[in-house]
Design a protein around this motif. Structure first.
Motif, PDB file in Angstrom:
ATOM      1  N   PRO A 183      37.347  44.088  38.496  1.00 23.96           N
ATOM      2  CA  PRO A 183      38.717  44.042  37.957  1.00 23.96           C
ATOM      3  C   PRO A 183      38.817  44.684  36.576  1.00 23.96           C
ATOM      4  CG  PRO A 183      37.687  41.885  37.842  1.00 23.96           C
ATOM      5  CD  PRO A 183      36.775  42.736  38.657  1.00 23.96           C
ATOM      6  N   ALA A 184      39.565  45.756  36.499  1.00 26.01           N
ATOM      7  CA  ALA A 184      39.740  46.465  35.231  1.00 26.01           C
ATOM      8  C   ALA A 184      40.863  45.830  34.424  1.00 26.01           C
ATOM      9  CB  ALA A 184      40.059  47.935  35.505  1.00 26.01           C
ATOM     10  N   LYS A 185      40.905  46.158  33.144  1.00 26.52           N
ATOM     11  CA  LYS A 185      41.979  45.663  32.282  1.00 26.52           C
ATOM     12  C   LYS A 185      43.207  46.565  32.360  1.00 26.52           C
ATOM     13  CE  LYS A 185      38.894  43.289  29.069  1.00 26.52           C
ATOM     14  NZ  LYS A 185      38.449  43.125  27.661  1.00 26.52           N
ATOM     15  N   THR A 186      43.115  47.613  33.172  1.00 28.34           N
ATOM     16  CA  THR A 186      44.253  48.503  33.400  1.00 28.34           C
ATOM     17  C   THR A 186      44.722  48.320  34.839  1.00 28.34           C
ATOM     18  OG1 THR A 186      42.703  50.288  33.971  1.00 28.34           O
ATOM     19  CG2 THR A 186      43.440  50.159  31.694  1.00 28.34           C
ATOM     20  N   THR A 187      45.512  49.254  35.353  1.00 27.06           N
ATOM     21  CA  THR A 187      46.018  49.136  36.714  1.00 27.06           C
ATOM     22  C   THR A 187      44.907  49.350  37.745  1.00 27.06           C
ATOM     23  OG1 THR A 187      46.620  51.483  36.734  1.00 27.06           O
ATOM     24  CG2 THR A 187      48.314  49.911  36.033  1.00 27.06           C
ATOM     25  N   LEU A 188      45.102  48.755  38.924  1.00 26.83           N
ATOM     26  CA  LEU A 188      44.180  48.904  40.043  1.00 26.83           C
ATOM     27  C   LEU A 188      44.959  49.364  41.269  1.00 26.83           C
ATOM     28  CD1 LEU A 188      42.022  45.640  39.840  1.00 26.83           C
ATOM     29  CD2 LEU A 188      41.290  47.953  39.247  1.00 26.83           C
ATOM     30  N   THR A 189      44.316  50.142  42.114  1.00 32.71           N
ATOM     31  CA  THR A 189      44.925  50.527  43.379  1.00 32.71           C
ATOM     32  C   THR A 189      44.094  49.953  44.512  1.00 32.71           C
ATOM     33  OG1 THR A 189      45.796  52.589  42.454  1.00 32.71           O
ATOM     34  CG2 THR A 189      45.650  52.444  44.849  1.00 32.71           C
ATOM     35  N   LEU A 207      34.711  29.522  36.308  1.00 27.45           N
ATOM     36  CA  LEU A 207      35.249  30.524  37.219  1.00 27.45           C
ATOM     37  C   LEU A 207      35.988  31.599  36.426  1.00 27.45           C
ATOM     38  CD1 LEU A 207      35.951  31.195  40.308  1.00 27.45           C
ATOM     39  CD2 LEU A 207      38.151  30.148  39.770  1.00 27.45           C
ATOM     40  N   ASP A 208      35.524  32.836  36.528  1.00 19.68           N
ATOM     41  CA  ASP A 208      36.232  33.962  35.921  1.00 19.68           C
ATOM     42  C   ASP A 208      37.327  34.427  36.872  1.00 19.68           C
ATOM     43  OD1 ASP A 208      34.425  34.034  33.729  1.00 19.68           O
ATOM     44  OD2 ASP A 208      33.015  35.211  34.931  1.00 19.68           O
ATOM     45  N   PHE A 209      38.482  34.808  36.330  1.00 23.05           N
ATOM     46  CA  PHE A 209      39.553  35.310  37.185  1.00 23.05           C
ATOM     47  C   PHE A 209      40.309  36.423  36.482  1.00 23.05           C
ATOM     48  CE2 PHE A 209      41.608  31.954  34.718  1.00 23.05           C
ATOM     49  CZ  PHE A 209      42.796  32.556  34.326  1.00 23.05           C
ATOM     50  N   ALA A 210      40.933  37.274  37.275  1.00 22.92           N
ATOM     51  CA  ALA A 210      41.803  38.333  36.770  1.00 22.92           C
ATOM     52  C   ALA A 210      42.934  38.495  37.776  1.00 22.92           C
ATOM     53  CB  ALA A 210      41.035  39.640  36.607  1.00 22.92           C
ATOM     54  N   ASP A 211      44.165  38.322  37.334  1.00 23.98           N
ATOM     55  CA  ASP A 211      45.328  38.346  38.215  1.00 23.98           C
ATOM     56  C   ASP A 211      46.166  39.607  37.981  1.00 23.98           C
ATOM     57  OD1 ASP A 211      44.666  35.897  39.318  1.00 23.98           O
ATOM     58  OD2 ASP A 211      45.805  34.776  37.832  1.00 23.98           O
ATOM     59  N   TYR A 212      46.713  40.130  39.076  1.00 25.43           N
ATOM     60  CA  TYR A 212      47.501  41.360  39.040  1.00 25.43           C
ATOM     61  C   TYR A 212      48.759  41.189  39.879  1.00 25.43           C
ATOM     62  CZ  TYR A 212      43.061  43.365  37.441  1.00 25.43           C
ATOM     63  OH  TYR A 212      41.907  43.619  36.751  1.00 25.43           O
ATOM     64  N   ARG A 213      49.767  42.013  39.590  1.00 24.92           N
ATOM     65  CA  ARG A 213      51.009  41.994  40.341  1.00 24.92           C
ATOM     66  C   ARG A 213      51.458  43.426  40.596  1.00 24.92           C
ATOM     67  NH1 ARG A 213      55.220  38.564  41.294  1.00 24.92           N
ATOM     68  NH2 ARG A 213      54.314  36.935  40.010  1.00 24.92           N
ATOM     69  N   ALA A 214      51.942  43.677  41.818  1.00 24.16           N
ATOM     70  CA  ALA A 214      52.488  44.988  42.157  1.00 24.16           C
ATOM     71  C   ALA A 214      53.975  45.032  41.816  1.00 24.16           C
ATOM     72  CB  ALA A 214      52.279  45.284  43.642  1.00 24.16           C
ATOM     73  N   ALA A 215      54.543  46.234  41.805  1.00 27.21           N
ATOM     74  CA  ALA A 215      55.959  46.395  41.476  1.00 27.21           C
ATOM     75  C   ALA A 215      56.851  45.655  42.464  1.00 27.21           C
ATOM     76  CB  ALA A 215      56.323  47.872  41.442  1.00 27.21           C
ATOM     77  N   PHE A 271      41.296  38.554  41.448  1.00 27.20           N
ATOM     78  CA  PHE A 271      39.834  38.638  41.510  1.00 27.20           C
ATOM     79  C   PHE A 271      39.281  37.359  40.915  1.00 27.20           C
ATOM     80  CE2 PHE A 271      40.952  43.015  41.927  1.00 27.20           C
ATOM     81  CZ  PHE A 271      39.897  43.649  42.562  1.00 27.20           C
ATOM     82  N   GLU A 272      38.277  36.798  41.580  1.00 31.22           N
ATOM     83  CA  GLU A 272      37.649  35.586  41.074  1.00 31.22           C
ATOM     84  C   GLU A 272      36.154  35.632  41.347  1.00 31.22           C
ATOM     85  OE1 GLU A 272      41.407  32.494  41.494  1.00 31.22           O
ATOM     86  OE2 GLU A 272      39.606  32.148  42.652  1.00 31.22           O
ATOM     87  N   ARG A 273      35.411  34.962  40.497  1.00 26.62           N
ATOM     88  CA  ARG A 273      33.970  34.844  40.723  1.00 26.62           C
ATOM     89  C   ARG A 273      33.457  33.602  40.015  1.00 26.62           C
ATOM     90  NH1 ARG A 273      31.234  39.477  36.758  1.00 26.62           N
ATOM     91  NH2 ARG A 273      31.943  38.546  34.777  1.00 26.62           N
ATOM     92  N   LEU A 274      32.579  32.904  40.688  1.00 28.67           N
ATOM     93  CA  LEU A 274      31.808  31.874  40.019  1.00 28.67           C
ATOM     94  C   LEU A 274      30.834  32.598  39.105  1.00 28.67           C
ATOM     95  CD1 LEU A 274      31.020  29.473  42.997  1.00 28.67           C
ATOM     96  CD2 LEU A 274      32.816  29.244  41.273  1.00 28.67           C
ATOM     97  N   GLN A 275      30.665  32.113  37.883  1.00 26.97           N
ATOM     98  CA  GLN A 275      29.797  32.818  36.961  1.00 26.97           C
ATOM     99  C   GLN A 275      28.391  32.926  37.532  1.00 26.97           C
ATOM    100  OE1 GLN A 275      30.054  31.353  32.924  1.00 26.97           O
ATOM    101  NE2 GLN A 275      31.998  32.437  32.619  1.00 26.97           N
ATOM    102  N   ARG A 311      35.188  38.564  43.971  1.00 23.14           N
ATOM    103  CA  ARG A 311      35.858  38.620  45.269  1.00 23.14           C
ATOM    104  C   ARG A 311      37.353  38.707  45.016  1.00 23.14           C
ATOM    105  NH1 ARG A 311      33.914  34.096  49.297  1.00 23.14           N
ATOM    106  NH2 ARG A 311      34.802  32.719  47.706  1.00 23.14           N
ATOM    107  N   SER A 312      38.060  39.388  45.902  1.00 19.38           N
ATOM    108  CA  SER A 312      39.491  39.603  45.671  1.00 19.38           C
ATOM    109  C   SER A 312      40.315  38.994  46.800  1.00 19.38           C
ATOM    110  CB  SER A 312      39.799  41.100  45.555  1.00 19.38           C
ATOM    111  OG  SER A 312      39.364  41.792  46.705  1.00 19.38           O
ATOM    112  N   PHE A 313      41.540  38.581  46.458  1.00 19.94           N
ATOM    113  CA  PHE A 313      42.424  37.907  47.403  1.00 19.94           C
ATOM    114  C   PHE A 313      43.864  38.340  47.181  1.00 19.94           C
ATOM    115  CE2 PHE A 313      38.711  35.336  46.889  1.00 19.94           C
ATOM    116  CZ  PHE A 313      38.480  34.732  48.113  1.00 19.94           C
TER     117      PHE A 313
END
Length: 231
Positions: free
Chosen positions: A151-157, A186-194, A201-205, A210-212
């Protein structure tokens, strides 16, 4: 000039406003997971709420308020490990749960087994709405293959859809049930589309990301049965 941190905070606020009025679950670790996810009431982090949760207002993902959980339809906050739930015509067993806490927010994520070997989670969070009333957010999270993507700190496709970062962090959790760690981070990174679609994205340290994808669930779409009732 607005700093990058300020932009990130602004995006997080927008996401919370968009989600606040919706009765939406994840799962998986949504919460953020989430935009991610808090347990009912004011129970301390890592504790299973005691007693019956107070009724909260619920709304359809695209409509106005449509009743109160626990009064007008079953309250998903009462789900326990070992219960059987029915959602969208599919019956699943609740195999485990993560009780998570991050920056004062608490939510629960339930691991579901519907016999298909799909990795699916149900996330449940109570959050204040713009009218100061509590709103219930329920999301159904389904695993998305991302082939080792980080998971990047910018946009993802992903699958041809562009997703923008909403929030990221590290939540503390207590696990219950099959194959669940007793405690951890648990590390996580959340994204939203237009178009409003959610990606997390989540992972146990110490483990891989893994992405959902998340699907908001309308009020009354979940019924559940106690393990003892099915015996």
């Amino acid at each position: 000039m607005i700093s990058g941190a300020a932009v990130a905070v602004g995006l997080g606020v927008v996401a919370l406003v968009l989600l606040a009025g919706a009765f939406v679950a994840a799962a998986r670790r949504g919460g953020r997971r989430s935009a991610r996810r808090s347990t009912a009431g004011t129970s301390p982090a890592g504790a299973v709420p005691a007693g019956t949760p107070p009724p909260v207002e619920t709304a359809s993902p695209s409509g106005p308020e449509t009743g109160h959980a626990g009064v007008d339809h079953p309250d998903p906050r009462a789900i326990k490990v070992g219960d059987t739930i029915e959602c969208q015509g599919v019956r699943s067993r609740v195999m485990g749960a993560l009780y998570l806490s991050w920056q004062g927010n608490q939510w629960t994520e339930y691991l579901l087994d519907d016999g298909s070997r799909r990795d699916r989670w149900l996330s449940i969070e109570t959050r204040p709405g713009s009218d100061d009333a509590l709103h219930l957010e329920v999301l159904l999270w389904t695993r998305v293959p991302t082939q080792g993507m980080i998971p990047a700190k910018t946009t993802l496709t992903v699958e041809g859809v562009e997703f923008f970062p909403v929030e990221r962090g590290t939540a503390a959790f207590r696990g219950e049930g099959v194959s669940m760690p007793e405690r951890g981070l648990l590390d996580f990174a959340d994204y939203r589309a237009a178009d409003g679609r959610l990606l997390s994205f989540e992972r146990l340290q110490g483990h891989r990301w893994r992405s959902f994808h998340a699907q908001p669930l309308p009020p009354g779409s979940i019924t559940f049965h106690r393990r003892a009732d099915l015996a």
